[in-house]
Write an enzyme that holds these catalytic residues in place. Structure first.
Site, PDB file in Angstrom:
ATOM      1  CG  HIS A 172      -1.862  -1.154   1.292  1.00  0.00           C
ATOM      2  ND1 HIS A 172      -2.790  -1.292   2.295  1.00  0.00           N
ATOM      3  CD2 HIS A 172      -2.003  -2.250   0.502  1.00  0.00           C
ATOM      4  CE1 HIS A 172      -3.453  -2.435   2.128  1.00  0.00           C
ATOM      5  NE2 HIS A 172      -2.979  -3.020   1.042  1.00  0.00           N
ATOM      6  NE  ARG A 234      -7.310  -1.991   2.470  1.00  0.00           N
ATOM      7  CZ  ARG A 234      -6.777  -2.981   1.754  1.00  0.00           C
ATOM      8  NH1 ARG A 234      -6.759  -2.925   0.430  1.00  0.00           N
ATOM      9  NH2 ARG A 234      -6.256  -4.038   2.364  1.00  0.00           N
ATOM     10  N   GLY A 253      -9.806  -2.105  -2.539  1.00  0.00           N
ATOM     11  CA  GLY A 253     -10.537  -2.387  -1.322  1.00  0.00           C
ATOM     12  C   GLY A 253      -9.793  -3.399  -0.472  1.00  0.00           C
ATOM     13  CD  GLU A 259     -14.052   2.472  -1.918  1.00  0.00           C
ATOM     14  OE1 GLU A 259     -14.378   2.021  -0.804  1.00  0.00           O
ATOM     15  OE2 GLU A 259     -13.584   3.629  -2.069  1.00  0.00           O
ATOM     16  CE1 TYR A 269     -14.278  10.254  -2.651  1.00  0.00           C
ATOM     17  CE2 TYR A 269     -12.708  11.695  -1.558  1.00  0.00           C
ATOM     18  CZ  TYR A 269     -13.666  11.492  -2.532  1.00  0.00           C
ATOM     19  OH  TYR A 269     -14.024  12.508  -3.372  1.00  0.00           O
TER      20      TYR A 269
END
Length: 378
Positions: A172, A234, A253, A259, A269
């Protein structure tokens, strides 16, 4: 140049969940599971132009432009139509012509390719004809950062720091760069596997940033002293503006919903409070969601009057209608499992779409010619 910046007045409610990526090899167990999610606006599952695209003809694959690449991640087009391509693992920066000629421009030796990290996005200066400047997002041994470098012929100059102090992680790391119609540089960051950072007003993680070419907060940001444009993300992997100048973002997600979001100035968000729709007034709901096995969305582009979104785990290219009022609908999947994992989508100056594969990233099943850049006629 900017170091890590406090985000000031953007503090909103903090979540209390831990997360894992639908595109992560070693998932991190989620410590809390939301129980209050409303029903999700799931897209139609129409495949390969089967009538769900508003009567549009199906796109056609035009062949491979380049192959034998090592996890191509960023694609940015120069004014002459050539593309600058980054390789996440090798750190190489390549020039790729429309006829497939590859030239090595240089490498960013400071990039550390661990997990999902390494040399990620690239953006071409809007004033490239005069300043010859390219911008890169990379993971170092201490942070994620944005740097710039001048291109002198076919030689990439020494990098100059633009923005540092973005938290890094094994997963991430965000990494997409794009100049908007307003001339400012937009930067996507991930929450590094630490979900609370997405809501943390003192962290640059889990955000979309908006900065000047020198790394300063852009004029008009929600907090004048902060680079943050939106929060509660995220791991945003794609950015694109439609013909009306609206900013769209594709986002990984966790275990349920990927998304597509329409990005608003100062919008929250929802992650980690919510995955998919929240239904709450304090959060911006996604325009569309997908079950994670059908998407793990990465690159996003605007071309031929549609959004085009790549799927990693989903191994398909989605075409999405956008109405004049800014409503996304009618997602249609093409090329499902034809090329494996699809990473980046870029609209070329000649009207075609370039799509990169990501089969050599440790999660795919590479063919002898991977990774590739495929050209698509929309």
């Amino acid at each position: 140049m900017r170091s890590r910046l406090a985000i000031g007045s953007l503090a909103l409610a903090l979540g209390a969940a831990a997360g894992c990526s639908s595109d992560t090899e070693d998932p991190i167990p989620r410590t809390t599971q939301p129980t209050d999610l409303p029903s999700q606006p799931t897209p139609s599952q129409t495949e390969d132009g089967g009538g769900n695209g508003g009567g549009n003809a199906a796109p056609k694959a035009g062949g491979t432009i380049a192959d034998l690449l090592e996890v191509p991640w960023g694609v940015g087009f120069l004014p002459d139509g050539d593309a600058v391509v980054t390789e996440r693992i090798s750190g190489r920066v390549l020039r790729v012509t429309a006829d497939g000629t590859l030239t090595r421009l240089g490498a960013l030796s400071g990039a550390v390719p661990e997990g999902e990290a390494g040399l990620l996005g690239v953006a071409v200066s809007p004033d490239f004809d005069s300043d010859r400047t390219l911008y890169f997002y990379l993971t170092t041994d201490s942070d994620n950062r944005v740097v710039s470098a001048e291109l002198d012929g076919d030689a990439l100059g020494e990098p100059t720091l633009v923005l540092d102090g973005i938290p890094r992680g094994f997963i991430h790391d965000g990494g997409r760069l794009a100049f908007g119609p307003d001339g400012y540089l937009y930067v996507t960051t991930g929450e590094t596997g630490n979900p609370d950072l997405a809501q943390d007003p003192a962290s640059l993680a889990g955000k979309i940033l908006r900065i000047t070419a020198d790394g300063e907060p852009a004029p008009g940001n929600p907090d004048p002293g902060s680079p943050v444009w939106s929060l509660g993300h995220r791991n945003v992997q794609g950015l694109a503006w439609d013909d009306e100048g609206r900013l769209w973002a594709s986002e990984f997600g966790d275990s349920s919903w990927d998304e597509l979001n329409l990005i608003e100035k100062g919008g929250n968000y929802g992650w980690p409070r919510f995955e998919g729709r929240s239904g709450g007034e304090d959060f911006v709901d996604p325009q569309l969601v997908w079950p994670v096995e059908e998407a793990s969305p990465s690159g996003l582009a605007w071309a031929d009057g549609h959004l085009w979104m790549a799927g990693l785990r989903g191994q398909r290219l989605w075409r999405i209608d956008v109405s004049a009022s800014g409503k996304a609908s009618n997602p249609t999947a093409f090329f499902t499992e034809d090329y494996g994992r699809l990473r980046t989508v870029a609209a070329a100056p000649d009207g075609t779409i370039w799509v990169t594969t990501s089969n050599r990233d440790g999660r795919g099943e590479p063919t002898p010619t991977d990774d590739r850049i495929i050209v698509i006629q929309p």
